[in-house]
Enzyme design. Sequence first.
Site, short mmCIF file in Angstrom:
data_model
loop_
_atom_site.label_atom_id
_atom_site.label_comp_id
_atom_site.label_asym_id
_atom_site.label_seq_id
_atom_site.Cartn_x
_atom_site.Cartn_y
_atom_site.Cartn_z
N GLU A 44 0.91 -1.30 -0.10
CA GLU A 44 0.10 -0.02 0.01
C GLU A 44 0.75 1.23 -0.14
OE1 GLU A 44 -3.11 0.25 2.84
OE2 GLU A 44 -4.16 -1.69 2.25
N GLU A 55 -5.16 -8.48 0.51
CA GLU A 55 -5.59 -8.07 1.94
C GLU A 55 -7.23 -7.73 1.75
OE1 GLU A 55 -4.15 -4.92 4.60
OE2 GLU A 55 -2.20 -5.46 3.90
C1 FCB Z 1 -4.48 -1.82 5.60
C2 FCB Z 1 -3.01 -2.10 6.12
C3 FCB Z 1 -2.84 -3.31 7.14
C4 FCB Z 1 -4.09 -3.26 8.11
C5 FCB Z 1 -5.48 -3.06 7.24
C6 FCB Z 1 -6.46 -3.04 8.12
O1 FCB Z 1 -4.48 -0.74 4.72
O2 FCB Z 1 -2.19 -2.60 4.82
O3 FCB Z 1 -1.79 -3.18 7.65
O4 FCB Z 1 -3.97 -2.10 8.83
O5 FCB Z 1 -5.35 -1.90 6.39
#
Ligand code: FCB
Length: 488
Positions: free
Chosen positions: A205, A394
């Site tokens: 990210e 994620e």
């Molecule tokens: C993302 C992050 C991760 C975590 C989630 C909830 O943005 O990459 O580390 O904090 O959100």
Amino acid sequence: MPSNLTRRRALLTAAGAAALAATTYGSAHTAPRPAQTPRRPAPGFPEGFRWGTATSAYQVEGAAHEAGRGPSIWDTFTGEPGRIRDGSTGHVSVDHYHRYKEDVALMKSIGARTYRFSIAWPRIFPEGTGTANPRGLDFYDRLVDELLEAGIEPFATLYHWDLPQALQDRGGWESRDTAQAFGDYAAYVASRLTDRVRQVFTINEMQTFVEQGHETGNFAPGLKLPLGRLNQVRHHAVLAHGLAVQAVRASGRRGTKVGPAENIATALPAVETAENIKAAELATRELNAPYLTVMLEGRYTDAWLAKAGRDAPRFTDQELKIISSKVDFVGLNVYAPSQYVLASEAAPGFTPVPFPSSHPHMASSWLLLGPEALYWAPRHAARLWQVKDIFITENGASAADEISADGAVYDVDRVMYLRNCLMHLQRATAEAVPVRGYFLWSLLDNFEWADGYATRFGLVHVDYATQKRTPKLSAAFYREVISRNALA
Ligand code: FCB
């Protein structure tokens, strides 16, 4: 400490892998249906779909001062008053550094086939550059061996926001040298780990660490830079990604796969017409202009450069070539949609539709519901950039996670969220959008950055005072999905 935490602790009964196996949550295995119930086979995910969970070093490891680790910008940031909602740090966190065996056993009990973790740069190069700490990779060696022993495929992320403080002191991401240092660090890790870790993500990210860390100042290093300097940080982040791709190719074992793990900003068609879908694609390309778009197209979009004007970053053609080095896959972190759009006759061809104030969200206010993003994000990426292999690196939800009287956590809200997201993901794979796997965020409750520990994202509840692990209902849900490779 909130008073109800004491109450919660007293009620905890089950823990660890054994707890999940013995859970009373029920499953196809423990609660067979009556024989006469008709059951049509549900459409599944593609064969070999890689189901896993994800964590990151600073959020779970703890052991901040062990085996020669240097300080990171998150150590500094959490030490500054007022930065973290509950005043906490990641110094101990959920102690994954010492409890990794128990945590791998938990993954195994869920049936996960893969695990995405990150490597802490300041463990490997405590000063950011120079001589590698000889003990720096020991923990990851142990972790990877344990994973392989359990039949779980390791995916390593090289950077999940924990920049060595020494590099911040020398200008951090405002300096081009940091991108170069990242390439050198990537080369070292690749030369040591890719005999067993065959898939590597470069940066997690970049949009988040660049903007939260250098524009709003909510995350480390807590800066609020003017646009020109912010755009230079953006440019150095994508450059670092490209240098790391090249480093993994040059120093890793042949055939190691490498790509980014980016939170694609996703525009959704407010109503699914051909025009609105086209508009959503256009919007997604522009929303990601300084991140995925430049990485995958090798140029900043005209609209983005025009908008930046005199604040555009300084860059060379040679850098654009490095930034767009060929990747093997693209990882997409997908939580909330960025915006809904409608087609427009006027340039740029789309109009954002504002979120109504009534739009529902999970416990975190930023986590607006929009499970269709799990369909549109990979579909847009596949169409816009002809990406052939996509991982959802994620997806997950924050929830209240109250402990009930029997000691269990019945997080039906998280289960609802996940089921909806996975239904939309299944729509994508059914339409041959090339999604190869899914990493649920997160295995464990952990240090949720500026929110501290109050915001929980885990499939497994952690009592932070005792480090006791208790799988939630969502862990039982996920185990079912994995074992059937389908939702029902
Ligand atoms: C993302 C992050 C991760 C975590 C989630 C909830 O943005 O990459 O580390 O904090 O959100």
